[in-house]
Enzyme design. Structure first.
Site, PDB file in Angstrom:
ATOM      1  N   GLU A 255       8.090  16.301  -0.428  1.00 43.81           N
ATOM      2  CA  GLU A 255       8.856  15.539   0.200  1.00 43.81           C
ATOM      3  C   GLU A 255       9.347  16.131   1.439  1.00 43.81           C
ATOM      4  OE1 GLU A 255      10.311  12.160  -2.573  1.00 43.81           O
ATOM      5  OE2 GLU A 255      11.713  14.083  -2.930  1.00 43.81           O
TER       6      GLU A 255
ATOM      7  N   SER B 256      10.091   8.082   3.029  1.00 47.03           N
ATOM      8  CA  SER B 256      10.101   6.871   3.557  1.00 47.03           C
ATOM      9  C   SER B 256       8.675   6.070   3.303  1.00 47.03           C
ATOM     10  CB  SER B 256      10.173   6.884   4.953  1.00 47.03           C
ATOM     11  OG  SER B 256      11.693   7.476   5.196  1.00 47.03           O
TER      12      SER B 256
ATOM     13  N   HIS C 213      14.875  18.162  -6.396  1.00 49.53           N
ATOM     14  CA  HIS C 213      15.065  17.152  -5.110  1.00 49.53           C
ATOM     15  C   HIS C 213      15.719  17.724  -4.035  1.00 49.53           C
ATOM     16  CE1 HIS C 213      15.809  13.442  -2.589  1.00 49.53           C
ATOM     17  NE2 HIS C 213      14.569  12.974  -3.302  1.00 49.53           N
TER      18      HIS C 213
ATOM     19  N   LYS D 255      17.950   6.960  -7.199  1.00 47.85           N
ATOM     20  CA  LYS D 255      19.056   7.879  -6.747  1.00 47.85           C
ATOM     21  C   LYS D 255      20.730   7.366  -7.445  1.00 47.85           C
ATOM     22  CE  LYS D 255      16.406   9.208  -2.900  1.00 47.85           C
ATOM     23  NZ  LYS D 255      16.529   9.311  -1.361  1.00 47.85           N
TER      24      LYS D 255
ATOM     25  N   ASN E 228      12.461   6.731  -7.350  1.00 50.43           N
ATOM     26  CA  ASN E 228      13.787   7.469  -7.517  1.00 50.43           C
ATOM     27  C   ASN E 228      14.838   6.671  -7.008  1.00 50.43           C
ATOM     28  OD1 ASN E 228      15.737   9.297  -7.565  1.00 50.43           O
ATOM     29  ND2 ASN E 228      14.860  10.707  -5.811  1.00 50.43           N
TER      30      ASN E 228
ATOM     31  N   GLU F 104      17.944  16.450  -2.046  1.00 52.13           N
ATOM     32  CA  GLU F 104      19.341  16.375  -2.143  1.00 52.13           C
ATOM     33  C   GLU F 104      20.051  17.043  -3.302  1.00 52.13           C
ATOM     34  OE1 GLU F 104      18.707  12.192  -3.037  1.00 52.13           O
ATOM     35  OE2 GLU F 104      17.945  11.790  -0.956  1.00 52.13           O
TER      36      GLU F 104
ATOM     37  N   GLY G  13      14.653   9.214   3.399  1.00 57.73           N
ATOM     38  CA  GLY G  13      15.632   7.998   3.639  1.00 57.73           C
ATOM     39  C   GLY G  13      15.867   7.950   5.492  1.00 57.73           C
TER      40      GLY G  13
HETATM   41  P1  PGA Z   1      13.023   7.599   0.457  1.00 58.64           P
HETATM   42  O1  PGA Z   1      13.262   8.764  -0.808  1.00 58.64           O
HETATM   43  O2  PGA Z   1      11.854   6.792   0.067  1.00 58.64           O
HETATM   44  O3  PGA Z   1      14.057   6.377   0.431  1.00 58.64           O
HETATM   45  O4  PGA Z   1      12.735   8.194   1.845  1.00 58.64           O
HETATM   46  C1  PGA Z   1      12.333   9.430  -1.265  1.00 58.64           C
HETATM   47  C2  PGA Z   1      13.134  10.447  -2.025  1.00 58.64           C
HETATM   48  O5  PGA Z   1      13.996  10.915  -1.921  1.00 58.64           O
HETATM   49  O6  PGA Z   1      12.259  10.676  -3.202  1.00 58.64           O
END
Ligand code: PGA
Length: 256
Positions: free
Chosen positions: A173, A219, A101, A11, A9, A103, A179
């Site tokens: 997640e 992560s 997601h 983003k 992903n 976010e 992140g």
């Molecule tokens: P990350 O993001 O691997 O940077 O933690 C995962 C995601 O948001 O799908």
């Protein structure tokens, strides 16, 4: 057997030049690395680059690399400035769409109710979905994590028929792991994935729950991927930061 999936992903990251380089490097490594064709790899670029990635993927003729959009509208067309419909995503060759997601839930205030409509719209157009769920740190600390996950799953998905549900891939997640560099331990991931599979089992039966791919996200890195993926209910990963570098992403793909 359920599919093993490693999804990147991206983003709101990467330029067209960086994307071309990344996709070609990963695709070449996949060809040379003899990754099992049962393993599905997914690239999730931002909207302006979907067609570009489609074109590059088509030139490699690798059936196990799929293209995912990061969001979609819940309606077909009309006055929604800045939105993109599922029909448009299909038109540019998307194979999947990521919905829910954290976010989008946080910054765009997407509710379970809205996400349900997005899932319905995607399935109506025959576009399979990676559906994201996850609890915040506060919810985990207050021991509400199972309750939160149950309502995210049931409110957005449990109206679906078993046939439609089979077109969904779930991605657990935990918000506190996205992140942040803090990964859920393999035991924490397994505990939640097993809980999610049981939820599906109770509602749809073993045959459906056993076939559902449940990815872990938050992560995921080359250093922790193999241990996470070794857990029986973890069927792959949804990867943000580490999917932006071809070397790291390929290491994670190899870990599966
Ligand atoms: P990350 O993001 O691997 O940077 O933690 C995962 C995601 O948001 O799908």
């Amino acid at each position: 057997m359920r599919s093993k999936i490693v999804a990147g992903n991206w983003k709101m990251n990467l330029s067209s030049v960086e994307i071309s380089k990344l996709v070609k490097e990963v695709a070449n490594q996949i060809i040379e690395g003899e990754i099992s064709s049962d393993t599905k790899i997914v690239f999730g670029p931002a909207f302006p680059y979907l067609a570009l990635v489609r074109e590059i993927l088509d030139s490699f003729h690798l059936g196990n690399i799929l293209l995912a959009a990061q969001n979609c509208s819940e309606i077909d067309s009309g006055a929604r400035t800045g939105e993109t419909s599922v029909g448009m995503l299909k038109d540019v060759g998307c194979d999947l769409v990521i919905i829910g997601h954290s976010e989008r839930r946080k910054f765009h205030k997407e509710s379970n109710e809205l996400l349900k409509l997005k899932v319905d719209k995607s399935l109506e157009h025959g576009l399979p979905v990676i559906f994201c769920i996850g609890e915040t740190l506060e919810e985990r600390e207050q021991e509400k994590l199972f309750e939160v996950i149950e309502s995210q799953v049931s409110e957005a998905l449990f109206h679906l028929s078993a046939e439609d549900l089979s077109k969904i891939v779930l991605a657990y997640e935990p918000v506190w792991a996205i992140g942040t560099g803090v990964t859920a331990s393999p035991e924490q991931a397994q505990e939640m994935h097993q809980f999610i599979r049981l939820l599906i089992d109770k509602k749809y039966g073993f045959e459906v729950s056993d076939k559902m791919s449940i990815l872990y996200g938050g992560s995921v890195k080359p250093a922790n991927a193999a241990e996470l993926f070794s857990k029986p209910d973890v069927d792959g990963g949804l990867v943000g930061g580490a999917s932006l570098k071809s070397g790291d992403f390929f290491e994670i793909i190899k870990a599966i």
